[in-house]
Design a protein around this motif. Sequence first.
Motif, PDB file in Angstrom:
ATOM      1  N   VAL A  49       0.393   3.596   0.273  1.00 45.94           N
ATOM      2  CA  VAL A  49       0.814   2.525  -0.608  1.00 45.94           C
ATOM      3  C   VAL A  49       1.914   1.739   0.020  1.00 45.94           C
ATOM      4  CG1 VAL A  49       1.712   1.777  -2.706  1.00 45.94           C
ATOM      5  CG2 VAL A  49      -0.049   3.721  -2.735  1.00 45.94           C
ATOM      6  N   GLY A  50       2.976   2.441   0.730  1.00 46.61           N
ATOM      7  CA  GLY A  50       4.151   1.964   1.385  1.00 46.61           C
ATOM      8  C   GLY A  50       3.339   1.011   2.582  1.00 46.61           C
ATOM      9  N   SER A  51       2.462   1.677   3.330  1.00 53.07           N
ATOM     10  CA  SER A  51       1.756   0.955   4.528  1.00 53.07           C
ATOM     11  C   SER A  51       1.210  -0.246   4.029  1.00 53.07           C
ATOM     12  CB  SER A  51       0.977   1.831   5.417  1.00 53.07           C
ATOM     13  OG  SER A  51      -0.368   2.325   4.345  1.00 53.07           O
ATOM     14  N   ARG A  52       0.553  -0.431   2.786  1.00 51.61           N
ATOM     15  CA  ARG A  52      -0.246  -1.414   2.547  1.00 51.61           C
ATOM     16  C   ARG A  52       0.537  -2.205   1.565  1.00 51.61           C
ATOM     17  NH1 ARG A  52      -4.656  -1.755   5.358  1.00 51.61           N
ATOM     18  NH2 ARG A  52      -5.686  -2.809   3.862  1.00 51.61           N
ATOM     19  N   PHE A  53       1.572  -1.946   0.752  1.00 56.23           N
ATOM     20  CA  PHE A  53       2.121  -2.930  -0.154  1.00 56.23           C
ATOM     21  C   PHE A  53       3.521  -3.103  -0.069  1.00 56.23           C
ATOM     22  CE2 PHE A  53      -1.171  -1.856  -3.528  1.00 56.23           C
ATOM     23  CZ  PHE A  53      -2.218  -2.793  -2.895  1.00 56.23           C
ATOM     24  N   GLY A  54       4.232  -2.102   0.918  1.00 54.46           N
ATOM     25  CA  GLY A  54       5.553  -2.096   1.118  1.00 54.46           C
ATOM     26  C   GLY A  54       6.377  -1.228   0.051  1.00 54.46           C
ATOM     27  N   ALA A  55       7.817  -1.200   0.736  1.00 49.16           N
ATOM     28  CA  ALA A  55       8.934  -0.433   0.010  1.00 49.16           C
ATOM     29  C   ALA A  55       9.006  -0.758  -1.458  1.00 49.16           C
ATOM     30  CB  ALA A  55       9.956  -0.402   0.884  1.00 49.16           C
ATOM     31  N   GLN A  56       9.033  -1.935  -1.714  1.00 49.44           N
ATOM     32  CA  GLN A  56       9.619  -2.305  -3.256  1.00 49.44           C
ATOM     33  C   GLN A  56       8.558  -1.996  -4.131  1.00 49.44           C
ATOM     34  OE1 GLN A  56      10.720  -6.324  -3.898  1.00 49.44           O
ATOM     35  NE2 GLN A  56      12.514  -6.307  -2.636  1.00 49.44           N
ATOM     36  N   VAL A  57       7.132  -1.848  -3.897  1.00 52.49           N
ATOM     37  CA  VAL A  57       6.142  -1.416  -4.728  1.00 52.49           C
ATOM     38  C   VAL A  57       6.462   0.118  -5.029  1.00 52.49           C
ATOM     39  CG1 VAL A  57       3.682  -1.022  -5.033  1.00 52.49           C
ATOM     40  CG2 VAL A  57       4.608  -3.041  -3.964  1.00 52.49           C
ATOM     41  N   LEU A  58       6.640   0.710  -3.866  1.00 56.19           N
ATOM     42  CA  LEU A  58       7.065   2.226  -4.130  1.00 56.19           C
ATOM     43  C   LEU A  58       8.321   2.713  -5.153  1.00 56.19           C
ATOM     44  CD1 LEU A  58       6.605   3.472  -0.482  1.00 56.19           C
ATOM     45  CD2 LEU A  58       4.919   3.947  -2.412  1.00 56.19           C
ATOM     46  N   ALA A  59       9.319   1.991  -4.658  1.00 53.13           N
ATOM     47  CA  ALA A  59      10.639   2.149  -5.279  1.00 53.13           C
ATOM     48  C   ALA A  59      10.675   1.635  -6.851  1.00 53.13           C
ATOM     49  CB  ALA A  59      11.765   1.407  -4.617  1.00 53.13           C
ATOM     50  N   ARG A  60       9.851   0.587  -7.274  1.00 55.27           N
ATOM     51  CA  ARG A  60       9.982  -0.211  -8.492  1.00 55.27           C
ATOM     52  C   ARG A  60       8.779   0.064  -9.255  1.00 55.27           C
ATOM     53  NH1 ARG A  60      12.727  -5.982  -6.382  1.00 55.27           N
ATOM     54  NH2 ARG A  60      14.402  -5.108  -5.332  1.00 55.27           N
ATOM     55  N   SER A  61       7.663   0.490  -8.801  1.00 57.90           N
ATOM     56  CA  SER A  61       6.538   0.688  -9.590  1.00 57.90           C
ATOM     57  C   SER A  61       5.881   2.071  -9.445  1.00 57.90           C
ATOM     58  CB  SER A  61       5.329  -0.207  -9.245  1.00 57.90           C
ATOM     59  OG  SER A  61       4.343  -0.365 -10.109  1.00 57.90           O
ATOM     60  N   VAL A  62       5.799   2.549  -8.590  1.00 62.30           N
ATOM     61  CA  VAL A  62       5.106   4.041  -8.088  1.00 62.30           C
ATOM     62  C   VAL A  62       5.962   5.280  -8.342  1.00 62.30           C
ATOM     63  CG1 VAL A  62       3.802   5.422  -6.587  1.00 62.30           C
ATOM     64  CG2 VAL A  62       3.384   2.842  -6.407  1.00 62.30           C
ATOM     65  N   ASP A  63       7.252   5.099  -7.681  1.00 61.94           N
ATOM     66  CA  ASP A  63       8.194   6.179  -8.030  1.00 61.94           C
ATOM     67  C   ASP A  63       8.704   6.521  -9.221  1.00 61.94           C
ATOM     68  OD1 ASP A  63       8.011   7.421  -5.424  1.00 61.94           O
ATOM     69  OD2 ASP A  63       9.683   6.030  -4.652  1.00 61.94           O
ATOM     70  N   PRO A  64       8.630   5.294  -9.965  1.00 60.82           N
ATOM     71  CA  PRO A  64       9.282   5.899 -11.263  1.00 60.82           C
ATOM     72  C   PRO A  64       8.193   6.473 -12.262  1.00 60.82           C
ATOM     73  CG  PRO A  64       9.796   3.800 -10.868  1.00 60.82           C
ATOM     74  CD  PRO A  64       8.873   3.926  -9.679  1.00 60.82           C
ATOM     75  N   LEU A  65       7.142   6.010 -11.900  1.00 59.81           N
ATOM     76  CA  LEU A  65       5.972   6.945 -12.612  1.00 59.81           C
ATOM     77  C   LEU A  65       5.741   8.118 -12.004  1.00 59.81           C
ATOM     78  CD1 LEU A  65       3.638   3.863 -13.040  1.00 59.81           C
ATOM     79  CD2 LEU A  65       4.185   5.280 -14.955  1.00 59.81           C
TER      80      LEU A  65
END
Length: 453
Positions: free
Chosen positions: A152-168
Amino acid sequence: MTGRPPRVVVVGGGITGLVAAFRLRQRWGPEADITIVEESMRLGGTLRTVTLAGGPFDVGAEAFIGRRPEVPALMDELGLSAQLVHPAGLRPLIFSGERLHPLPARTLMGIPADAASVDGLVDAQSLATIAGEGDTELSWDRTSDLSVAELVGSRFGAQVLARSVDPLLGGVYSGLSDSIGVRAALPTLAAALDAGASSLSAAVASVLPAPSSAPVFGALRDGYRTLIYALVAAAAPRTLLGTAVTSVRRENSGWVVDSIGQFDAVVLAVPAPALASILGSVVPDAAAAAAEIELASSVVVAMAFDTAVDLPDNSGVLVATDAGLSAKAFTLSSKKWSHIAERGISLVRASLARFGDTGPLAWSDEQLVEAAVRDLHRVTGMDSAPSSSFVQRWHGGLPQYAPGHVDRVAAIEAAVRDVDGLAVAGAWSHGVGVPACVASATRAATRIVEVAR
């Protein structure tokens, strides 16, 4: 076992071990000699209900996936159907950038199907990256696995990880996207990518579940202790608490379990590191694979507020990993559950610590409550102090489904399959939730019974 009642030991007194013992009792009846051995001084594992503000409150798992059948079916078998409750239907929020945001729609474990899904949660550059992701060639190896962060980081960037994926992921595994593998945690997504999806966005869109009005979660009105008590009563085992099992060995067509005694069969319903230790000499291939499964620790701070407090009209708040808070999530329990709201007070659960973050576990209870209240104030603006609280530390509470986890589980199960009278089960295998543990326990008990025929 011909001509006499079977003697079986279940090592591990969590939900998996208790269900396994119950299933064995169902199949073999009252004459079977069933023993549960538990290292701690209580049964239930990571299910624990305490009394807070005069009523029951879960400080471990608080709910189960309501769209899976295992727990409601088990409750029905035990005469507990009247205990089944569902959430009030409120949506959770995400705290990021010092603001509360709606939980993104059209996502799979926080991975967006399109840029519109996370509009307002991530910046314009991230939105442009997501929107253009389909124009970038996707490299996906059908023969290997990788972490959610790598994909996901390589396709969508770090903010998607930190703010959407990692919380879940923090809520499900107490982990992060770099400690969780795609194939184990997101099997439908992996299957879509294996089938040749042209982009990550397209893969996510293709596996999003159809809209449903059915409740996503369920719980027990009087807490999980009701289920634990019922399982113990129905399984009627001999119980040894405060007893650690370090090894088992084959002897005279049976099994010797440390100094506890000799049994016809053994069910190991323990965390992966304990499984590795116990099986080290008897099934070394299974032990080696189990030793590679790491555990995450966490803390739950349960708080009761007797005075009227201003909480969002939502089920909870997930916290972005770049928000700078100690807490990773808040469950607004008296908002989420109508049966808790009936008590007329505000009840909140704060969750702290993820995989690799052991700092909060070393804090005192007072420090943990202070951190939880401070973060709750920052997230919601509420500045009241709790009238009562309870701190629960979960050391090694959840396994990490790291890249390659599917292969590790397959190796464990293949190695044990050839050993008569031995079965393994637990949250390390095919899911960390209570329904998955119930299913795992049922499979283990079925294996023991079938081999014994």
